[in-house]
Write an enzyme that holds these catalytic residues in place. Structure first.
Site, PDB file in Angstrom:
ATOM      1  CG  ASP A  82       0.465  28.164   8.318  1.00 30.40           C
ATOM      2  OD1 ASP A  82       1.439  28.858   8.676  1.00 30.40           O
ATOM      3  OD2 ASP A  82      -0.506  28.609   7.678  1.00 30.40           O
ATOM      4  N   GLY A  83       2.906  27.242  11.309  1.00 29.41           N
ATOM      5  CA  GLY A  83       3.040  27.826  12.644  1.00 29.41           C
ATOM      6  C   GLY A  83       3.557  29.247  12.601  1.00 29.41           C
ATOM      7  CE  LYS A  84       1.259  32.542   8.035  1.00 29.81           C
ATOM      8  NZ  LYS A  84       0.286  31.464   8.188  1.00 29.81           N
ATOM      9  NE  ARG A  85       4.901  27.521  16.131  1.00 35.03           N
ATOM     10  CZ  ARG A  85       3.752  27.586  16.764  1.00 35.03           C
ATOM     11  NH1 ARG A  85       3.326  28.692  17.248  1.00 35.03           N
ATOM     12  NH2 ARG A  85       2.992  26.535  16.920  1.00 35.03           N
ATOM     13  CB  THR A  87       4.814  28.448   7.656  1.00 29.46           C
ATOM     14  OG1 THR A  87       3.970  28.442   8.816  1.00 29.46           O
ATOM     15  CG2 THR A  87       4.140  27.672   6.542  1.00 29.46           C
TER      16      THR A  87
END
Ligand SMILES: O=C(O)c1cc(=O)[nH]c(=O)n1[C@@H]1O[C@H](COP(=O)(O)O)[C@@H](O)[C@H]1O
Length: 312
Positions: free
Chosen positions: A104-107, A141
Protein backbone atom coordinates in the site's frame (compact mmCIF):
# COMPACT_ATOMS: atom_id res chain seq x y z
CA UNK A 1 -1.01 -9.56 -15.55
CA UNK A 2 -4.25 -9.78 -13.67
CA UNK A 3 -5.53 -10.74 -10.26
CA UNK A 4 -5.91 -14.40 -11.22
CA UNK A 5 -3.22 -15.51 -8.73
CA UNK A 6 -4.93 -13.56 -5.94
CA UNK A 7 -8.36 -14.91 -6.88
CA UNK A 8 -7.00 -18.47 -6.87
CA UNK A 9 -5.52 -17.87 -3.41
CA UNK A 10 -8.88 -16.52 -2.18
CA UNK A 11 -10.66 -19.60 -3.53
CA UNK A 12 -8.01 -21.94 -2.07
CA UNK A 13 -8.33 -20.44 1.43
CA UNK A 14 -12.08 -19.77 1.05
CA UNK A 15 -11.32 -16.36 2.50
CA UNK A 16 -11.82 -13.02 0.68
CA UNK A 17 -9.84 -10.97 3.21
CA UNK A 18 -6.43 -9.36 3.51
CA UNK A 19 -4.55 -8.67 6.73
CA UNK A 20 -3.12 -5.16 6.83
CA UNK A 21 0.40 -4.95 8.22
CA UNK A 22 0.51 -1.35 9.51
CA UNK A 23 2.69 -1.90 12.57
CA UNK A 24 3.33 0.67 15.28
CA UNK A 25 5.53 0.17 18.33
CA UNK A 26 2.42 0.65 20.49
CA UNK A 27 0.92 -2.54 19.03
CA UNK A 28 3.99 -4.69 19.63
CA UNK A 29 4.31 -6.90 22.73
CA UNK A 30 6.89 -5.65 25.23
CA UNK A 31 8.96 -8.84 25.10
CA UNK A 32 9.67 -8.13 21.42
CA UNK A 33 10.43 -4.44 22.05
CA UNK A 34 12.68 -5.21 25.03
CA UNK A 35 14.64 -7.77 23.02
CA UNK A 36 15.19 -5.30 20.17
CA UNK A 37 16.27 -2.48 22.50
CA UNK A 38 18.65 -4.83 24.37
CA UNK A 39 20.31 -5.65 21.06
CA UNK A 40 20.31 -2.28 19.28
CA UNK A 41 19.58 0.37 21.94
CA UNK A 42 16.83 2.95 21.50
CA UNK A 43 17.48 3.33 17.78
CA UNK A 44 15.68 3.13 14.45
CA UNK A 45 17.44 -0.20 14.00
CA UNK A 46 15.73 -1.53 17.14
CA UNK A 47 12.32 -0.28 16.00
CA UNK A 48 12.78 -1.85 12.57
CA UNK A 49 13.90 -5.16 14.11
CA UNK A 50 10.86 -5.18 16.43
CA UNK A 51 8.51 -4.50 13.51
CA UNK A 52 10.00 -7.37 11.55
CA UNK A 53 9.76 -9.88 14.38
CA UNK A 54 6.17 -8.84 15.08
CA UNK A 55 5.22 -9.09 11.38
CA UNK A 56 6.85 -12.50 11.01
CA UNK A 57 4.84 -13.78 13.97
CA UNK A 58 1.64 -12.48 12.38
CA UNK A 59 2.48 -13.93 8.96
CA UNK A 60 3.33 -17.34 10.47
CA UNK A 61 -0.02 -17.38 12.28
CA UNK A 62 -2.07 -16.24 9.29
CA UNK A 63 -0.47 -17.66 6.15
CA UNK A 64 -2.51 -20.87 5.97
CA UNK A 65 -5.90 -19.16 6.39
CA UNK A 66 -5.54 -15.62 4.97
CA UNK A 67 -4.66 -15.24 1.29
CA UNK A 68 -2.96 -11.85 1.36
CA UNK A 69 -1.23 -9.18 3.39
CA UNK A 70 -1.16 -5.42 2.79
CA UNK A 71 1.80 -3.62 4.34
CA UNK A 72 1.25 0.16 4.27
CA UNK A 73 4.58 1.78 3.38
CA UNK A 74 4.20 4.80 5.68
CA UNK A 75 4.46 2.66 8.82
CA UNK A 76 7.88 1.49 7.67
CA UNK A 77 9.14 4.80 6.26
CA UNK A 78 8.46 6.25 9.72
CA UNK A 79 11.56 4.32 10.87
CA UNK A 80 13.88 5.54 8.12
CA UNK A 81 15.85 3.28 5.83
CA UNK A 82 15.92 0.68 8.54
CA UNK A 83 12.10 0.63 8.46
CA UNK A 84 12.09 0.46 4.68
CA UNK A 85 14.39 -2.56 4.87
CA UNK A 86 11.83 -4.15 7.17
CA UNK A 87 9.16 -3.45 4.53
CA UNK A 88 11.22 -5.27 1.91
CA UNK A 89 11.91 -8.15 4.32
CA UNK A 90 8.22 -8.36 5.25
CA UNK A 91 7.19 -8.54 1.59
CA UNK A 92 9.77 -11.27 0.94
CA UNK A 93 8.78 -13.25 4.06
CA UNK A 94 5.06 -13.16 3.24
CA UNK A 95 5.67 -14.19 -0.36
CA UNK A 96 7.91 -17.03 0.75
CA UNK A 97 5.00 -18.23 2.91
CA UNK A 98 2.77 -18.23 -0.17
CA UNK A 99 0.82 -15.07 0.56
CA UNK A 100 -0.21 -12.51 -2.07
CA UNK A 101 1.36 -9.18 -1.12
CA UNK A 102 -0.29 -5.83 -1.81
CA UNK A 103 2.08 -2.99 -1.01
CA UNK A 104 0.00 0.00 0.00
CA UNK A 105 1.98 2.96 -1.32
CA UNK A 106 -0.76 5.02 -2.99
CA UNK A 107 1.85 6.13 -5.49
CA UNK A 108 1.09 8.79 -8.07
CA UNK A 109 3.19 10.95 -10.37
CA UNK A 110 3.92 11.72 -13.99
CA UNK A 111 4.56 8.81 -16.34
CA UNK A 112 8.32 8.61 -16.13
CA UNK A 113 8.30 8.69 -12.34
CA UNK A 114 5.48 6.15 -12.21
CA UNK A 115 7.66 3.91 -14.33
CA UNK A 116 10.23 4.06 -11.53
CA UNK A 117 7.57 3.27 -8.89
CA UNK A 118 6.32 0.38 -11.02
CA UNK A 119 9.83 -0.99 -11.35
CA UNK A 120 10.55 -0.53 -7.65
CA UNK A 121 7.47 -2.28 -6.30
CA UNK A 122 6.26 -4.65 -9.02
CA UNK A 123 8.99 -5.04 -11.59
CA UNK A 124 12.68 -5.72 -11.80
CA UNK A 125 15.32 -3.04 -11.50
CA UNK A 126 18.21 -3.02 -13.95
CA UNK A 127 21.33 -3.15 -11.79
CA UNK A 128 24.38 -2.94 -14.05
CA UNK A 129 22.66 -5.12 -16.62
CA UNK A 130 21.25 -7.62 -14.11
CA UNK A 131 17.48 -7.57 -13.51
CA UNK A 132 16.71 -7.74 -9.79
CA UNK A 133 13.50 -7.43 -7.78
CA UNK A 134 13.72 -4.44 -5.45
CA UNK A 135 10.60 -4.79 -3.26
CA UNK A 136 8.84 -7.54 -5.18
CA UNK A 137 5.18 -7.10 -4.21
CA UNK A 138 2.34 -8.70 -6.17
CA UNK A 139 0.23 -5.56 -6.31
CA UNK A 140 0.50 -1.86 -5.48
CA UNK A 141 -2.08 0.74 -4.48
CA UNK A 142 -1.92 3.84 -6.67
CA UNK A 143 -3.67 7.14 -7.12
CA UNK A 144 -5.04 7.57 -10.63
CA UNK A 145 -5.98 11.21 -10.34
CA UNK A 146 -2.98 12.27 -12.48
CA UNK A 147 -4.64 10.53 -15.41
CA UNK A 148 -3.73 7.91 -17.98
CA UNK A 149 -0.04 8.77 -18.45
CA UNK A 150 0.50 8.13 -14.73
CA UNK A 151 -1.09 4.68 -14.94
CA UNK A 152 0.18 3.42 -18.30
CA UNK A 153 3.73 2.54 -17.17
CA UNK A 154 2.24 0.30 -14.48
CA UNK A 155 0.15 -1.62 -17.00
CA UNK A 156 3.22 -2.72 -18.95
CA UNK A 157 4.91 -3.98 -15.79
CA UNK A 158 1.70 -5.71 -14.64
CA UNK A 159 1.47 -7.51 -17.98
CA UNK A 160 5.13 -8.51 -18.11
CA UNK A 161 5.42 -9.59 -14.47
CA UNK A 162 1.90 -10.90 -13.73
CA UNK A 163 1.18 -8.16 -11.19
CA UNK A 164 -1.79 -5.88 -10.41
CA UNK A 165 -2.67 -2.40 -9.19
CA UNK A 166 -5.47 -1.02 -7.05
CA UNK A 167 -6.50 2.50 -8.01
CA UNK A 168 -8.14 4.81 -5.45
CA UNK A 169 -11.78 5.26 -6.50
CA UNK A 170 -13.92 5.95 -3.42
CA UNK A 171 -11.79 6.09 -0.30
CA UNK A 172 -12.99 5.11 3.16
CA UNK A 173 -12.13 8.31 5.04
CA UNK A 174 -14.78 10.77 6.30
CA UNK A 175 -13.75 13.57 3.89
CA UNK A 176 -13.63 11.37 0.79
CA UNK A 177 -16.84 12.88 -0.56
CA UNK A 178 -15.50 16.43 -0.65
CA UNK A 179 -13.98 15.78 -4.05
CA UNK A 180 -14.87 12.21 -4.99
CA UNK A 181 -18.67 12.68 -4.70
CA UNK A 182 -18.69 15.87 -6.80
CA UNK A 183 -20.73 15.67 -9.99
CA UNK A 184 -18.86 16.35 -13.19
CA UNK A 185 -20.23 17.97 -16.35
CA UNK A 186 -21.10 14.48 -17.60
CA UNK A 187 -23.49 14.14 -14.66
CA UNK A 188 -21.33 11.37 -13.20
CA UNK A 189 -19.50 11.59 -9.89
CA UNK A 190 -15.72 11.85 -9.78
CA UNK A 191 -15.43 8.38 -8.20
CA UNK A 192 -17.76 6.86 -10.80
CA UNK A 193 -15.62 8.39 -13.53
CA UNK A 194 -12.47 6.99 -11.93
CA UNK A 195 -14.20 3.58 -11.86
CA UNK A 196 -14.80 3.92 -15.62
CA UNK A 197 -11.11 4.67 -16.09
CA UNK A 198 -10.25 1.50 -14.17
CA UNK A 199 -12.47 -0.56 -16.46
CA UNK A 200 -10.79 1.00 -19.47
CA UNK A 201 -7.21 0.74 -18.17
CA UNK A 202 -7.78 -2.92 -17.39
CA UNK A 203 -8.96 -3.91 -20.86
CA UNK A 204 -5.51 -4.99 -22.03
CA UNK A 205 -4.77 -7.08 -18.93
CA UNK A 206 -7.90 -9.17 -18.48
CA UNK A 207 -7.74 -12.35 -16.45
CA UNK A 208 -9.53 -15.65 -16.86
CA UNK A 209 -12.05 -15.00 -14.07
CA UNK A 210 -13.48 -11.85 -15.68
CA UNK A 211 -11.40 -9.40 -13.65
CA UNK A 212 -8.50 -7.37 -15.00
CA UNK A 213 -5.22 -6.47 -13.32
CA UNK A 214 -6.54 -2.98 -12.58
CA UNK A 215 -8.49 -3.06 -9.35
CA UNK A 216 -10.16 -0.26 -7.42
CA UNK A 217 -10.08 0.82 -3.79
CA UNK A 218 -13.62 1.37 -2.51
CA UNK A 219 -14.19 1.86 1.22
CA UNK A 220 -16.36 -0.35 3.43
CA UNK A 221 -17.61 2.84 5.05
CA UNK A 222 -19.65 3.64 1.90
CA UNK A 223 -21.75 0.49 1.26
CA UNK A 224 -24.17 2.19 -1.17
CA UNK A 225 -21.29 3.32 -3.37
CA UNK A 226 -19.74 -0.14 -3.12
CA UNK A 227 -22.91 -1.68 -4.54
CA UNK A 228 -23.17 1.01 -7.21
CA UNK A 229 -19.58 0.49 -8.33
CA UNK A 230 -19.91 -3.34 -8.30
CA UNK A 231 -22.56 -2.93 -10.99
CA UNK A 232 -20.81 -0.19 -12.93
CA UNK A 233 -17.32 -1.71 -12.92
CA UNK A 234 -17.92 -5.44 -13.46
CA UNK A 235 -14.34 -6.26 -14.51
CA UNK A 236 -12.67 -4.34 -11.70
CA UNK A 237 -11.66 -6.22 -8.55
CA UNK A 238 -12.18 -4.22 -5.33
CA UNK A 239 -9.82 -3.75 -2.41
CA UNK A 240 -12.13 -2.75 0.42
CA UNK A 241 -10.57 -1.09 3.48
CA UNK A 242 -12.60 0.26 6.39
CA UNK A 243 -13.76 -3.03 7.94
CA UNK A 244 -13.24 -3.24 11.71
CA UNK A 245 -11.41 -0.25 13.19
CA UNK A 246 -13.12 2.24 10.85
CA UNK A 247 -16.55 0.83 11.65
CA UNK A 248 -17.38 -1.28 8.59
CA UNK A 249 -18.96 -4.71 9.15
CA UNK A 250 -20.06 -7.72 7.09
CA UNK A 251 -23.30 -6.06 5.99
CA UNK A 252 -21.36 -3.05 4.72
CA UNK A 253 -18.89 -5.05 2.62
CA UNK A 254 -21.47 -7.48 1.21
CA UNK A 255 -22.36 -5.25 -1.80
CA UNK A 256 -18.72 -5.45 -2.96
CA UNK A 257 -19.10 -9.10 -4.05
CA UNK A 258 -20.42 -10.44 -7.33
CA UNK A 259 -22.99 -13.24 -7.63
CA UNK A 260 -20.21 -15.84 -7.42
CA UNK A 261 -18.95 -14.41 -4.15
CA UNK A 262 -15.84 -13.00 -5.83
CA UNK A 263 -14.88 -9.48 -6.87
CA UNK A 264 -13.56 -8.10 -3.62
CA UNK A 265 -10.94 -8.55 -0.93
CA UNK A 266 -11.69 -6.96 2.44
CA UNK A 267 -8.88 -5.43 4.48
CA UNK A 268 -8.53 -5.22 8.23
CA UNK A 269 -5.32 -3.84 9.70
CA UNK A 270 -5.72 -2.69 13.33
CA UNK A 271 -8.57 -5.14 13.90
CA UNK A 272 -6.19 -8.06 13.28
CA UNK A 273 -2.88 -6.58 14.48
CA UNK A 274 -4.28 -5.33 17.79
CA UNK A 275 -6.62 -8.25 18.50
CA UNK A 276 -4.41 -9.31 21.44
CA UNK A 277 -4.86 -5.90 23.10
CA UNK A 278 -8.63 -5.97 22.58
CA UNK A 279 -8.81 -9.52 23.94
CA UNK A 280 -6.49 -8.54 26.79
CA UNK A 281 -4.72 -11.87 26.34
CA UNK A 282 -1.13 -12.71 27.25
CA UNK A 283 1.13 -10.70 24.94
CA UNK A 284 2.98 -13.88 23.94
CA UNK A 285 -0.33 -14.95 22.39
CA UNK A 286 -0.53 -11.92 20.06
CA UNK A 287 -0.22 -13.86 16.83
CA UNK A 288 -2.82 -16.44 17.82
CA UNK A 289 -5.17 -13.59 18.81
CA UNK A 290 -4.67 -12.18 15.30
CA UNK A 291 -5.51 -15.59 13.89
CA UNK A 292 -8.69 -15.80 16.00
CA UNK A 293 -9.81 -12.37 14.74
CA UNK A 294 -8.95 -13.29 11.13
CA UNK A 295 -11.08 -16.45 11.45
CA UNK A 296 -13.94 -14.51 13.03
CA UNK A 297 -13.79 -11.93 10.22
CA UNK A 298 -13.62 -14.61 7.52
CA UNK A 299 -16.57 -16.52 8.96
CA UNK A 300 -18.68 -13.38 9.38
CA UNK A 301 -18.06 -12.23 5.81
CA UNK A 302 -18.42 -15.69 4.24
CA UNK A 303 -21.73 -16.24 6.06
CA UNK A 304 -23.04 -12.97 4.64
CA UNK A 305 -21.83 -13.87 1.12
CA UNK A 306 -23.53 -17.28 1.49
CA UNK A 307 -26.84 -15.59 2.36
CA UNK A 308 -26.59 -13.31 -0.66
CA UNK A 309 -25.87 -16.21 -2.99
CA UNK A 310 -28.71 -18.27 -1.50
CA UNK A 311 -31.12 -15.37 -2.10
CA UNK A 312 -29.89 -14.91 -5.69
O1 LIG B 1 -5.58 1.99 0.01
C1 LIG B 1 -5.90 1.62 1.15
O2 LIG B 1 -5.59 0.52 1.55
C2 LIG B 1 -6.80 2.48 1.94
C3 LIG B 1 -7.68 3.26 1.22
C4 LIG B 1 -8.76 3.88 1.89
O3 LIG B 1 -9.63 4.47 1.29
N1 LIG B 1 -8.83 3.74 3.25
C5 LIG B 1 -7.92 3.04 3.98
O4 LIG B 1 -8.08 2.93 5.20
N2 LIG B 1 -6.85 2.47 3.35
C6 LIG B 1 -5.78 1.77 4.12
O5 LIG B 1 -6.36 0.61 4.72
C7 LIG B 1 -5.84 0.40 6.04
C8 LIG B 1 -6.98 0.49 7.04
O6 LIG B 1 -6.51 0.18 8.30
P1 LIG B 1 -7.49 -0.18 9.52
O7 LIG B 1 -8.49 0.95 9.61
O8 LIG B 1 -6.57 -0.23 10.70
O9 LIG B 1 -8.14 -1.49 9.21
C9 LIG B 1 -4.76 1.46 6.22
O10 LIG B 1 -3.54 0.89 5.76
C10 LIG B 1 -5.17 2.57 5.27
O11 LIG B 1 -4.05 3.31 4.81
Amino acid sequence: MSFDRMIEKIVETQNPTVAGLDPKLAYIPSYILDGAVAKYGKTLEAAAAALLEYNKGLIDALCDIVPAVKPQAAYYEMYGWQGVRTLAETVAYARAKGMFVITDGKRNDIGTTMEAYATAHLGKTDVFGEKTEAFGADALTVNGYLGTDGIKPLLGVCEAEDKGIFVLVKTSNPSSGELQDQKMESGKTVYETMGEFCEHWGETIMGKYGYSGVGAVVGATYPAQLGEMREKAPHTFFLVPGYGAQGGGADDVAPAFDKNGLGAIINSSRGIMCAWQKEKCDEHDYAQAARREAIRMRDEICARIGEIRANG
